[in-house]
Every structure is written in structure tokens, then in C-alpha cells.
Design a protein around this motif. Sequence first.
Motif, short mmCIF file in Angstrom:
data_model
loop_
_atom_site.label_atom_id
_atom_site.label_comp_id
_atom_site.label_asym_id
_atom_site.label_seq_id
_atom_site.Cartn_x
_atom_site.Cartn_y
_atom_site.Cartn_z
N PHE A 683 0.88 -1.30 -0.22
CA PHE A 683 0.09 -0.15 -0.13
C PHE A 683 0.77 1.51 -0.08
O PHE A 683 1.93 1.08 0.62
CB PHE A 683 -0.86 -0.07 1.34
CG PHE A 683 -1.50 1.11 1.52
CD1 PHE A 683 -2.72 2.10 0.80
CD2 PHE A 683 -1.05 2.09 2.87
CE1 PHE A 683 -3.53 2.86 1.03
CE2 PHE A 683 -1.98 3.48 3.48
CZ PHE A 683 -2.36 3.51 2.39
N ARG A 684 0.11 2.53 -0.95
CA ARG A 684 1.15 3.75 -0.50
C ARG A 684 0.95 4.86 -1.29
O ARG A 684 -0.53 4.10 -2.10
CB ARG A 684 2.44 3.46 -1.48
CG ARG A 684 2.39 2.58 -3.57
CD ARG A 684 3.52 2.74 -4.29
NE ARG A 684 3.72 2.07 -5.09
CZ ARG A 684 3.46 3.56 -6.56
NH1 ARG A 684 3.19 4.83 -5.90
NH2 ARG A 684 3.14 3.37 -7.18
N VAL A 685 1.08 5.90 -1.14
CA VAL A 685 0.44 6.93 -1.53
C VAL A 685 0.99 7.59 -2.53
O VAL A 685 2.29 7.42 -2.71
CB VAL A 685 0.60 8.30 -0.19
CG1 VAL A 685 1.67 8.78 -0.39
CG2 VAL A 685 -0.44 8.84 -1.24
N ASP A 686 0.21 7.89 -3.75
CA ASP A 686 0.97 7.80 -5.06
C ASP A 686 1.20 10.20 -5.09
O ASP A 686 0.02 10.28 -5.63
CB ASP A 686 0.54 8.06 -6.44
CG ASP A 686 1.13 8.22 -8.02
OD1 ASP A 686 2.67 8.81 -7.66
OD2 ASP A 686 0.35 8.49 -9.24
N THR A 689 2.93 14.31 -0.03
CA THR A 689 1.99 14.11 1.22
C THR A 689 2.77 14.48 3.00
O THR A 689 3.65 14.27 2.43
CB THR A 689 0.79 13.02 1.27
OG1 THR A 689 1.93 11.88 1.89
CG2 THR A 689 0.16 12.37 -0.01
N GLY A 694 0.17 4.96 7.45
CA GLY A 694 -0.67 4.08 6.86
C GLY A 694 -0.35 2.56 7.01
O GLY A 694 0.76 2.30 7.13
N TYR A 708 -5.46 5.06 6.83
CA TYR A 708 -4.46 6.10 6.41
C TYR A 708 -5.27 7.48 7.26
O TYR A 708 -5.92 7.39 7.56
CB TYR A 708 -4.26 6.00 5.33
CG TYR A 708 -4.97 6.36 4.20
CD1 TYR A 708 -5.48 7.46 4.16
CD2 TYR A 708 -6.06 5.43 4.39
CE1 TYR A 708 -6.12 7.78 2.67
CE2 TYR A 708 -7.24 5.63 3.32
CZ TYR A 708 -6.98 6.97 2.24
OH TYR A 708 -8.53 7.42 2.17
N ASP A 724 -4.11 10.42 -4.57
CA ASP A 724 -4.08 8.48 -5.34
C ASP A 724 -3.88 7.77 -4.22
O ASP A 724 -2.39 7.67 -4.04
CB ASP A 724 -3.66 8.19 -6.53
CG ASP A 724 -4.60 9.36 -7.83
OD1 ASP A 724 -5.50 9.42 -7.58
OD2 ASP A 724 -4.04 8.97 -8.92
N LEU A 725 -3.99 6.24 -3.88
CA LEU A 725 -3.71 5.43 -3.44
C LEU A 725 -3.32 3.90 -4.58
O LEU A 725 -3.85 3.30 -5.46
CB LEU A 725 -4.63 4.90 -2.37
CG LEU A 725 -4.76 6.00 -1.40
CD1 LEU A 725 -5.82 5.87 -0.06
CD2 LEU A 725 -2.92 6.85 -0.68
N ARG A 758 -5.16 1.07 -8.45
CA ARG A 758 -5.12 2.50 -8.55
C ARG A 758 -6.45 2.98 -7.92
O ARG A 758 -7.28 3.10 -8.82
CB ARG A 758 -4.93 3.03 -9.57
CG ARG A 758 -4.61 4.54 -9.27
CD ARG A 758 -3.82 5.25 -10.85
NE ARG A 758 -2.65 5.45 -10.74
CZ ARG A 758 -2.08 5.69 -10.40
NH1 ARG A 758 -1.84 7.33 -9.81
NH2 ARG A 758 -0.77 5.45 -10.18
N LEU A 764 -7.78 12.54 1.74
CA LEU A 764 -6.48 11.93 3.35
C LEU A 764 -6.52 13.00 3.89
O LEU A 764 -6.67 14.66 4.04
CB LEU A 764 -4.26 12.52 3.06
CG LEU A 764 -4.01 11.78 3.85
CD1 LEU A 764 -3.35 11.15 3.90
CD2 LEU A 764 -2.78 12.93 2.73
#
Length: 774
Positions: A683-686, A689, A694, A708, A724-725, A758, A764
Motif C-alpha cells: 500500500f502506498r500513496v502516489d 503528502t 498508514g 491511513y 491517489d492510493l 489505483r 487524505l
Amino acid sequence: MNQTRFTADAISFVSGRDSSIVSPDVMFSAAQFPICEIVMRADRKTVGELFFAAPTEVFSQQNSLPFQVEPSTEFQVYRIDCRSNPLWTGTVARLRFDPAASNGIRIQVKSIRLLPADGEEMLSAEYVGMASATAGQDDDAYRETTLTGIPQPPPAVTSKLPSQLGFTGPVAGLRARTSREIPAGNIFGAAICGNEFFANTPETRGALWSACWLNDGEELADVHNTVYSSAMHYSPEVEEWCMIELKKRERISRIALKPRHGSNLDGFPVDFHILCSNDGSSWTRVAEMENCQALPAGKDSFAFDFEPIPVKFVKVIATRLRAEGERRYYFQLREVEAFGTDGVNYAAAGRGGTATAGNPLGSGTFDYRKFYDDIFDSGAQWLFVSNNSFLSRHRTGKPPCTRAEIPNAEYLQKNGVKLIYRFLQLPSFGEYRAAPERVVREYVEAVAAVVGELRGKVAVWSLANEQNFYGDTVSPDDLPGYREYYVALVGAAAERVRQLDPQTPIEIETALFDFGWTEAVLAAGLAGKVDRIGVHIYKELRGRDTFPEAAGAVSKDGKRSYTEPYRDYGEQITAFRKLLGKYNPRLEINVSETGVNTGDNPAGGSYYVSAKSQAKFLARLYTYHLFYGIGPTCWWSLEPVKTGEYQWGLILPDGQRKEAWYALRNVAAVLDNSCRPSEELSFRVDGETDAFVGRVLRNDSGEYLIPYWAAVKMRDGNTGKAVDLIVSGPKLRHMEAVDTLSGTVHPVRFEQEGEGYRLKNMILRDYPVILRIR
């Protein structure tokens, strides 16, 4: 403000020290709107004051506009020409209204608005208010699995698509779980700051400090705080009253008042008078006293004799209060007695007397069902309670438990709530030094007596409280002896508890993280005698910008310290766990007290936040503790702590549930002890931020859960950020997002991208959103 109430058209309250109403950022031209109109009423003459600040300024005395407030039973319109202060220029960013120059004044404020110079009413833009969690709901509605009514502002998005947590598709209410409906166990709980748990059963319905204790006949005199107290004041020049209504008119010839503490007159009024009436409208003064300083020799009360008169009502009016501690003034009494010529106390509740008071610290009635519904409906599975009277009961030959404790413990157990039971106090250090063997034996016997009664009904036994806060009471030369005293008492009690109840864990308590004290007492022998350290976590970094993931204050040399070199809270937890492992790898960490108040605490301590930010704080902290395997965590406190202008509790003084209560309920509806870190999904954030937090978890039912949030400073107006996650792992069949503040469940759209998925335009927030994935 004290006794704050909101109605459809006004806010009403009793003024406290420096009461104020502060606007959000308003940003208007001072020249365009020079008139401020305030519609209000007050029961006494006072001075109101309007403060203003430019965008880069703070409120100051030079930027103020005082005006006279007249007493009235009707709303009065006050129009302040702000141009009378030459600094009313440029852009005004914020306003603050101080409604009274002194405390104890009953006030209602209907509106505060700005007007142009000609006095015509403005055409107001549409205003979107931030409704409270309980607005417009009755008691039955609290238990509905509906939205909690904490709407979130729309986030700022850069794409043309709506944000996924703000889209107009179907949104469901989160199904809450009661305490019994969480089979895997819940790490979340709440504490009780008073002794309601011990004092109340369905038959005993008096809240602590309430007027009902004025004439209870001292049935529960051995229970801490079963006395009457008014609200707290910062000045002795305040009028407070209490009253007993007899069942019928009686010929009364003596009235007696008992101080709360016997010969110690803390809280007993300095100046007061007593009135009697046979109809409630015409009153006769039968006694008065000025500059009261001591009880009559050999007496436990102040008694006033007079010629017999027919009486239906007895009223005590305090006109000058006495301090309890430093700068805290109360009107407090243990008992009001009204004797007839036959020697009978007709004021007693057992004779039909009813007690009331003008401004009680506690509410008038303890609602047993509502009290427990507040616990069970929140999903809390732990309750942290403190017994402050067990030692005195043992010394005076009373039974080890009050008649309420056993049925209340059983009732909790039946409803899925585990009890952490704290023996709050130790015998004094002076007592121990005078006769150590006797004092240890007596303390162990007192603890053992309670354990014998409640064995099987308690999940954790907690010994003593915050003895590591010794800095103001123990000299450096006495410190080794003080630690020896603590280890001797707690160690002996722990050994005895282990013999009586070998399966139940034993805990000791520290104020904040305390590395020095903890190491010293573990090394002195407690490491092998206890199972848990109950840490009291408060983010006391002086200022409203503290946030849950920040490193908090620690205890050092018996006092708070704000200079420890920890970058964040996770680093503190890791360091403390490493210390415990050095002495006993099996020692666990509980957080038996944590919280943040929603008002100005004049004595310092945890900082002020709004009610909404308190809810965010709770959701973030509890989820963060789950990541680090800490638990249970008990919020301080379930009920309001009404010792001034600040509120720690999850429940307001009028019984309304706060936003923080709903946040606890919402987090408990999704997360529990079956949640474990999982590496089956990534899991990551694109994109960039701020302070992204998370973690991927999986529960016993096979769901993946990804809480998160942005670990930034909490702000009511934080609209969140669209991001986007990217989720990678097994094939996804269904995904939804749970908003832990509003208690809403949103379907999530996702599209495959390579070996992952995606999630576009997810918001967030500055509190946890939990992705629930199957």
C-alpha cells in the motif's frame, strides 16, 4: 464557561474565569463593517468586551472595545461602534467576545453579527455550520446505527472528478458494535474519573457531588465524594445556594450543617445565612454566620437553634466561599439537617426530604441505564476504575466493598466489558517510615480483602497511582527511602494478589513515560512481581498544536519534562519497550489514562482543542496504539471532569455524547484485537503528502483493513487533500472506505494498473479513514 447549553436560538452559560467566544477566520474590511451587534442578556450588571485582530496579530488589550452590560430578563441589543478604537482599520481576521468581567453571571447570547455603517442588515452569504455530534437527537437516537452528524467540508481537488469521500453516490451509516458484539476483543476502553461505579446501583441514583447527598443520611459517607459541591469559582465573592424541601410542613427548631471534611473546613462557606419558608415564596432568616473559621469544640457540625416555626423549605445561601487548594473556591456540605421539636431530622431523604442546589458540580440524578449504555454502545471493552476508599474502609472495620461494587462488576462482565481495578492510594510515606511492618501488613490486608470479594470479576489489578510524581513532596535526600517505601508496599501487595488470583495480570501506574523511575523500581524487585506498566499518556507540549503522533512530555526526577530527545511518539514507545525488556521481556504496556481536553485548563497540563479535534485525536491515537501493539488504551474519562472550564470526557455534563464518543464507537466498529499486520497486500500513496501514516492489517474474518491519515496538526477546517492510493496484492473483489469521524461507509472505485490497483482521488484527512477490502 460553566453549565453551557445550546438551544435553537441562543447559547446559555454561567461565566467562568475569562469566558470568551472566539470566531473562526472571518477576513473582512474594517471600514465596510464598523458596527458589531450583540444580542444577549445577563442576570447581573457587568462589562462585556469585544477584541479584534488583524491577520498577523494576536488578541491584545489595545485592540478591544469594552461596553456596559445591564441586567435584564429580556434579550438586549448592544451595537458597538468599533470606529471608537482607532486601530479598527484594514482587514479584521478574527473576533473574540468576552461576555462578562467576572464569574458566576448567568448569560445568554443570541447572536453576534457585523453591520455596515448605515445600520442596514447585511445580505449574508449562505453559511454552512458545523453541527455537533448530538444536535437534534433524542436519547433513543443515540443508539441508532445512523450517521453521527459530523459533516466534513469538501476537500480541495485538482482533477475534475469528485473526491471519493465526497461523491454523491450511495453512502451508508457504519454499523456500530456494542461491547458484547466484538468477539475478538477490543483494545479500546474508557476510564471513570470519579467513584460513580462504586456508589451507584439501580436503587442508588445520586451522581457524585450532586445535591442528593445533602440529605442522604450519610448512607454512603464512606464513599469518596458523596457530598454536595457547587461548581468551581476563581473568586470567593460568589453567591451559591442549596435547599431542602420537606415532605410536608413541620415545626422546626434546629438546623445543622456538616462540613465536607469534619474539622477541615475546605469548601465550607466563610459567610452564609439560612432561610426558612412554609410556602417557598416568603422567607425568614433564622441564622447567619460571618468569617466562619472553626467548628465548635467537640462538634462535627454547626447547629443553629431558634423558636419553633412551621417550615416546608430550608435554604442555605453562601455569600463568601472558602478555597479548596489554591485559587479554587467551592460551596461544599456533607449534610443539611432540620430537626423538629421531637428531635427528628425531617430534612432526611428517608423522611421524604428532597435536596436541590443552584449550581451543583455534579448533575442531580445518576441515570444507571444511560451510564452503562454510554459504555456499551461505544464498543469499549475496557473500563478503568479507581477505588479511593478501600484502605479507610479496612481501617474502620467496614466491609471491603460497597454494596454496589459486586453487582456493578457482574453487570459489566455480562455486557462484554473488562474491568481494570485500581487501588488508587498508598498509605503515606510518613506512616510507613514510622511503622513500616505494620503499614505494609495493613495495606496488603486491605488489598487482599477487596480481591477476595471481586476475584473473577476483574481483568487487571492495578496497584497505586502516580507515585513517580514526587518532585514537589519528596526531598532529594529522602528519594531512596521513598522508592523503597513504594517497592515494599506494591511488591508485598502484588505477591498477595498473585496468591489469591494467580491468573489475573497485575499492573503498576506511572504518570507519563518515566524511564528513570521505571528502571529504578523494576531493578528493586518489581520486575518479577508485576505483568504490566500502565502509562498515563498526555501530550503536554504546551500549546494547542500538539498532535497524537508527536513525542509527549515525560516524567523526569519527579516532574514533567519537555526536553527529552525523542523525535516522535513511536520512538518513545520503542525506547520504553526496550527498557522493560531489559528487566522482564514479558512486561506489557497499557495506556490506562490518555486524553485531551476541550477547554482552557488554567492549571496547565494537556492543551486545548475543539470538540471536533478531540475526536480526531482519539481516533488517531487509538489506531496508532494498535499499530504498536499497545493495549488496552483507556480514554480519560468517560464522564465529564467538571473541575473548571475544561472537559476531558466523552459525555457532556447534560448527558449528550460528544464527537469523541462517536469517534470511539466508529473505530471500535472496525478495528479489534484480531487485526494483525499483514504483508499480503502492499500500500502506498502516489505523490507528495504531509506526514502520511498508514498500515495494512488483516482480521480474523479475512478482511484487509488499511487505516491511513495525515499526521498533521488537527484543524476543524482541514478539508483534506485528494491523493491517489496504490494497492497491490491478491485480486480485489470489493473495497469501501470508512470515515471514522462521520461514521459513514463509502463504496470505493478502483481500476487495475499493472499488478496493482489505483484508487483515484481518495481524501487524505487529518484523522483515520479505513479502507476495508475483500
